[in-house]
Write a protein that holds these residues in place. Structure first.
Motif, short mmCIF file in Angstrom:
data_model
loop_
_atom_site.label_atom_id
_atom_site.label_comp_id
_atom_site.label_asym_id
_atom_site.label_seq_id
_atom_site.Cartn_x
_atom_site.Cartn_y
_atom_site.Cartn_z
N ILE A 118 64.93 -70.13 31.77
CA ILE A 118 65.34 -70.64 30.46
C ILE A 118 65.57 -69.49 29.51
O ILE A 118 64.63 -68.84 29.06
N THR A 119 66.83 -69.24 29.19
CA THR A 119 67.15 -68.17 28.25
C THR A 119 68.08 -68.73 27.18
O THR A 119 68.41 -69.91 27.19
N GLY A 120 68.49 -67.88 26.28
CA GLY A 120 69.41 -68.32 25.24
C GLY A 120 68.71 -68.70 23.96
O GLY A 120 67.48 -68.78 23.90
N GLU A 121 69.53 -68.95 22.95
CA GLU A 121 69.03 -69.23 21.60
C GLU A 121 68.18 -70.49 21.53
O GLU A 121 67.27 -70.60 20.73
N ASP A 122 68.54 -71.49 22.36
CA ASP A 122 67.86 -72.78 22.27
C ASP A 122 66.73 -72.89 23.31
O ASP A 122 66.25 -73.98 23.59
N ALA A 123 66.30 -71.74 23.84
CA ALA A 123 65.26 -71.75 24.88
C ALA A 123 64.01 -72.49 24.43
O ALA A 123 63.43 -73.27 25.19
N GLU A 124 63.61 -72.25 23.20
CA GLU A 124 62.38 -72.84 22.70
C GLU A 124 62.45 -74.36 22.69
O GLU A 124 61.52 -75.06 23.09
N LEU A 125 63.60 -74.89 22.26
CA LEU A 125 63.78 -76.35 22.23
C LEU A 125 63.80 -76.92 23.65
O LEU A 125 63.21 -77.97 23.92
N ARG A 126 64.43 -76.20 24.57
CA ARG A 126 64.52 -76.70 25.94
C ARG A 126 63.14 -76.70 26.61
O ARG A 126 62.80 -77.63 27.34
N VAL A 127 62.36 -75.67 26.35
CA VAL A 127 60.97 -75.65 26.84
C VAL A 127 60.21 -76.85 26.29
O VAL A 127 59.50 -77.56 27.01
N ALA A 128 60.38 -77.11 24.99
CA ALA A 128 59.66 -78.22 24.35
C ALA A 128 60.11 -79.56 24.91
O ALA A 128 59.31 -80.49 25.03
N LEU A 129 61.38 -79.68 25.28
CA LEU A 129 61.86 -80.95 25.82
C LEU A 129 61.37 -81.17 27.25
O LEU A 129 61.13 -82.30 27.67
N ILE A 130 61.19 -80.09 28.00
CA ILE A 130 60.58 -80.22 29.33
C ILE A 130 59.11 -80.65 29.17
O ILE A 130 58.64 -81.54 29.87
N ALA A 131 58.43 -80.04 28.21
CA ALA A 131 57.05 -80.45 27.93
C ALA A 131 57.01 -81.91 27.52
O ALA A 131 56.13 -82.68 27.95
N THR A 132 57.96 -82.33 26.69
CA THR A 132 58.04 -83.73 26.25
C THR A 132 58.19 -84.67 27.45
O THR A 132 57.54 -85.71 27.53
#
Lengths: 217, 217
Positions: free
Chosen positions: A159-173
């Protein structure tokens, strides 16, 4: 990464954290005392939840001085993570899942998550964590830092890129939502479906968040 | 559908349910008493959660006889749903979202779900519901019946086939998981992201569950 190290750094081979170091090195019997404190913490957290449990009560249950609990484990938050053992298993399971090919990665993550949850010896503690996080602000802080850092640690290379943090959070969700409906709310038929079937259904969802542009990659 | 009608049937224009019908029709002042009971129920549930709130305490808070509460609202479960008002808004919002084209349906569902949650006047009650469901078995039963029946009612025409029940449950899992991380656990950056951005991220997930074979349809 900073927060993660602060809380679960011991697993990274950095040696014992400051609060756990004894000035004169570990004395005989210290390990037993540490285990007694953990046992008492597990008992108290399971019975009364995160917020209603004080370090003082844990110390009383363990039959030790409160200062000793702080000396060994630092804050209540740190003691909670140590007592529940979950943090020790989930990162390993996710890292193992992440180690293989990009193809099928989403399914492997779902399976790894479920494998830790399906372990009957770990589940009560994991349910306590999730329940406490849903009801108490301070326990929510523990879960959210732990969940995002664990996933970031395991999947940071993918997971890289500017939106990495949101994508990590959505996987956690996705994973937290699954645990909620499978083990706590017991939303029919989620508790009855096999881990393999859930991986087949939710693997593509994780893949979507891993790589929104090309979920089939 | 049976369960749904049983619990929220009033909205379907079937007239008042048996427990709410007064033998001699509604008397003057009855509506005021009913509102007093709902206000008391909201206050009690918000303060102490679902399980710790008894019908007796609600009656005491409202200053009416306990038998009158049962007469108007039946069980504690039914009173809970009535008091929290959520059931009244979410089905409408989802049905509206489902009314349009199949294209973009997933995004519209996420937006509808968030629109109800974003309403500041409804959110405390919705948070109480989710918290109670995560911690108490009986409240979990209320949420899971309500969630699946609401989604099935709104999307019944779109979701067909043998695995329809599982797909409905996975959509509920997605929406409940989102509410958990956005409003309760506050998993960064989920609370800060706009509903539009979340719809863009999670719409395709809902689409996957709506139609696993052809998520892009």
């Amino acid at each position: 990464m900073r927060r993660y190290r602060r809380k679960t750094g011991r697993r990274r081979g950095e040696g014992p954290r400051r609060s756990q170091r004894h000035p004169g090195g570990r004395r005989p019997g210290e390990n037993r005392t540490r285990e007694q404190i953990l046992d008492a913490a597990r008992e108290c957290f399971a019975e009364r939840g995160y917020d209603a449990t004080s370090v003082r009560r844990i110390a009383e249950t363990a039959g030790v001085d409160q200062a000793l609990v702080h000396h060994f484990y630092g804050t209540k938050e740190k003691l909670f993570l140590n007592a529940l053992e979950i943090p020790m298993r989930m990162p390993e399971a996710l890292a193992e899942a992440a180690a293989g090919d990009r193809a099928g990665l989403g399914s492997r993550i779902v399976l790894a998550h479920l494998r830790v949850w399906e372990d009957a010896s770990a589940r009560p503690a994991m349910m306590t964590t999730l329940r406490s996080a849903a009801t108490h602000r301070s326990a929510a802080a523990v879960l959210r830092d732990y969940a995002t850092e664990t996933i970031r640690e395991a999947l940071g290379k993918v997971i890289t890129g500017e939106d990495a943090e949101l994508r990590v959070a959505l996987i956690a969700t996705t994973l937290i939502g699954l645990s909620l409906t499978r083990y706590l709310v017991r939303l029919d038929p989620v508790p009855e479906v096999s881990p393999g079937e859930l991986a087949a259904r939710l693997g593509p969802v994780i893949d979507l968040h891993l790589d929104p542009a090309d979920p089939a990659a």
